[in-house]
Scaffold this motif. Sequence first.
Motif, PDB file in Angstrom:
ATOM      1  N   GLY A 191      -4.661   7.295  64.470  1.00  0.00           N
ATOM      2  CA  GLY A 191      -5.641   6.253  64.748  1.00  0.00           C
ATOM      3  C   GLY A 191      -5.074   5.123  65.594  1.00  0.00           C
ATOM      4  N   TRP A 192      -5.729   4.853  66.721  1.00  0.00           N
ATOM      5  CA  TRP A 192      -5.234   3.830  67.648  1.00  0.00           C
ATOM      6  C   TRP A 192      -6.351   2.851  67.997  1.00  0.00           C
ATOM      7  N   THR A 193      -6.004   1.573  67.972  1.00  0.00           N
ATOM      8  CA  THR A 193      -6.976   0.524  68.205  1.00  0.00           C
ATOM      9  C   THR A 193      -6.251  -0.694  68.742  1.00  0.00           C
ATOM     10  N   ALA A 194      -6.940  -1.808  68.884  1.00  0.00           N
ATOM     11  CA  ALA A 194      -6.278  -3.043  69.306  1.00  0.00           C
ATOM     12  C   ALA A 194      -5.542  -3.640  68.111  1.00  0.00           C
ATOM     13  N   SER A 195      -4.261  -3.905  68.277  1.00  0.00           N
ATOM     14  CA  SER A 195      -3.456  -4.390  67.165  1.00  0.00           C
ATOM     15  C   SER A 195      -2.150  -4.962  67.696  1.00  0.00           C
ATOM     16  N   TYR A 196      -1.379  -5.499  66.767  1.00  0.00           N
ATOM     17  CA  TYR A 196      -0.011  -5.866  67.115  1.00  0.00           C
ATOM     18  C   TYR A 196       0.774  -4.609  67.489  1.00  0.00           C
ATOM     19  N   SER A 197       1.898  -4.827  68.164  1.00  0.00           N
ATOM     20  CA  SER A 197       2.655  -3.704  68.694  1.00  0.00           C
ATOM     21  C   SER A 197       4.084  -4.118  68.931  1.00  0.00           C
ATOM     22  N   VAL A 198       4.950  -3.146  69.015  1.00  0.00           N
ATOM     23  CA  VAL A 198       6.345  -3.418  69.374  1.00  0.00           C
ATOM     24  C   VAL A 198       6.435  -4.033  70.763  1.00  0.00           C
ATOM     25  N   LYS A 199       5.395  -3.888  71.571  1.00  0.00           N
ATOM     26  CA  LYS A 199       5.379  -4.441  72.923  1.00  0.00           C
ATOM     27  C   LYS A 199       4.380  -5.590  73.050  1.00  0.00           C
ATOM     28  N   GLY A 200       3.984  -6.178  71.927  1.00  0.00           N
ATOM     29  CA  GLY A 200       2.995  -7.239  71.947  1.00  0.00           C
ATOM     30  C   GLY A 200       1.613  -6.710  71.629  1.00  0.00           C
ATOM     31  N   TYR A 201       0.663  -7.620  71.437  1.00  0.00           N
ATOM     32  CA  TYR A 201      -0.712  -7.221  71.123  1.00  0.00           C
ATOM     33  C   TYR A 201      -1.292  -6.423  72.276  1.00  0.00           C
ATOM     34  N   ASP A 202      -1.970  -5.319  71.934  1.00  0.00           N
ATOM     35  CA  ASP A 202      -2.517  -4.470  72.987  1.00  0.00           C
ATOM     36  C   ASP A 202      -3.631  -3.607  72.412  1.00  0.00           C
ATOM     37  N   ALA A 203      -4.447  -3.068  73.300  1.00  0.00           N
ATOM     38  CA  ALA A 203      -5.482  -2.109  72.918  1.00  0.00           C
ATOM     39  C   ALA A 203      -4.908  -0.714  73.053  1.00  0.00           C
ATOM     40  N   HIS A 204      -4.615  -0.069  71.934  1.00  0.00           N
ATOM     41  CA  HIS A 204      -3.959   1.231  71.941  1.00  0.00           C
ATOM     42  C   HIS A 204      -4.985   2.357  71.864  1.00  0.00           C
ATOM     43  N   HIS A 205      -4.652   3.454  72.495  1.00  0.00           N
ATOM     44  CA  HIS A 205      -5.465   4.663  72.455  1.00  0.00           C
ATOM     45  C   HIS A 205      -4.547   5.821  72.852  1.00  0.00           C
ATOM     46  N   PRO A 206      -5.016   7.064  72.786  1.00  0.00           N
ATOM     47  CA  PRO A 206      -4.107   8.185  73.040  1.00  0.00           C
ATOM     48  C   PRO A 206      -3.397   8.169  74.389  1.00  0.00           C
ATOM     49  N   ASP A 207      -3.917   7.449  75.372  1.00  0.00           N
ATOM     50  CA  ASP A 207      -3.232   7.351  76.661  1.00  0.00           C
ATOM     51  C   ASP A 207      -2.433   6.061  76.796  1.00  0.00           C
ATOM     52  N   ASN A 208      -2.384   5.288  75.734  1.00  0.00           N
ATOM     53  CA  ASN A 208      -1.606   4.043  75.719  1.00  0.00           C
ATOM     54  C   ASN A 208      -1.053   3.854  74.315  1.00  0.00           C
ATOM     55  N   ASP A 209      -0.001   4.594  74.023  1.00  0.00           N
ATOM     56  CA  ASP A 209       0.524   4.661  72.663  1.00  0.00           C
ATOM     57  C   ASP A 209       2.029   4.430  72.659  1.00  0.00           C
TER      58      ASP A 209
END
Length: 448
Positions: A329-347
């Motif tokens: 499951g990927w969505t907009a959230s905090y990240s090791v690279k900063g807050y971002d909108a995550h999805h299968p092509d940006n994970d």
Amino acid sequence: MRINLFLVLAATSLFGCSQTKTNNSNPEASTPQGDSLLTEIQQQTFKYFYEGAEPKSGLARERIHMDGEYPLNDQNVVTIGGSGFGLMGTVVAMERGFITKEQGEVQLDKVMKFLAAVPRFHGAWAHWYNGDLGTVKEFSDKDNGGDIVETAFLAQGLITVREYFKEGNDTQKSIAAKADSLWKGIDWNFYTNNKNVMYWHWSPNHAFGMNHAIQGFDECLIAYVLGASSTTHGIKPEVYHEGWARSGAIKTSLTKYNIPTVLKHNAQEGEVGPLFWSHYSFLGLNPKGLTDQYANYWDLVVNHTKINIEYAKLNPLNYKGYGADKGWGWTASYSVKGYDAHHPDNDPGVISPTAALSSIPYAPTESIAFANYLFKNLKKQVWGTYGFYDAYSETENWYPERYLAIDQGPIVVMIENYRSSLIWDLFMQAPEIQEGLKKLGFSSPYLK
């Protein structure tokens, strides 16, 4: 500057916020099963919007960082969209007995009074406010006024509260009337700027200078449904068909992992968006049996979820802890690279629990398996005062103790929609919503 958790909790206690009837879960406890698992997640997550609420406004703080890594002056910033999710969560909490009706009445009345008192912009609220001061906190230079999308997320909650309390006691009827007045004061038509599309922002300094037309498919469908449903400041059907639906260009034959995407996602060609696009509009709007000339919306959200599950199975980047019965499951959230909108092509190898948990109506087996995986394998690292933390990465051994309102809220609401359809039923029974959906050409089992 850092803020210690003690300061946040002390401030909450200082302003007399009542405690819920539940105790903090012991990370060492055994994993709950079945209904008790879902109840524990809902109870603990709801605390974000009750015990963690900004005390003067009663609204949801934009973020709460248990690790102290945010400026002191951020602790009173409240979010309008996240607070709308919290209103729906409060209805769940009263119905489930997490708080009493009386506690809910006190909290909701405080919220209604705050929302009526703060600056509005042609009826719309700003994205953020300073909860302690009742003033707008700008989101960006030109985003310091009305945000019609955040307002739509709030309006979902206002309508839900009204429907829940409208036949109640005198106090409840008073709260319902306040919620109704706030909802009816939103001028949706103004945000078309006299065109056949809605615009996201209006600023008292820059007018429509952001120039952000709202076109689908993403999280914003609810703004058009509410705009069409308004009995005071409604939009024309053409605004939906030519604006949101791009005069029909929203339809697509694109597939991902051989799964039809149904509608063209507002993303790069060939990509699907983050999962919150299939959550935020559908907290109140029930996609089951919902169709129009462009889509079967149940297929849309279920397929979006299936694409995420398939990506987790394939795990092309070999991240740790991925799988249909593990992390997905990927969505907009905090990240090791900063807050971002995550999805299968940006994970970047980051999982956000809200993505899978809020998809439970669409993929219950995989969502519950994910919850069990977290409880059994990672509870010490990912579970805290307000439920599951916003995001984690087993690959990077990264477990920040941080929460975001917009990610916590859908967990409470969508688990309830899976369990009882409570919020779906309340929102969809609203007479204006039924007329608005008909006006736009929708079909639904709820329409009379």
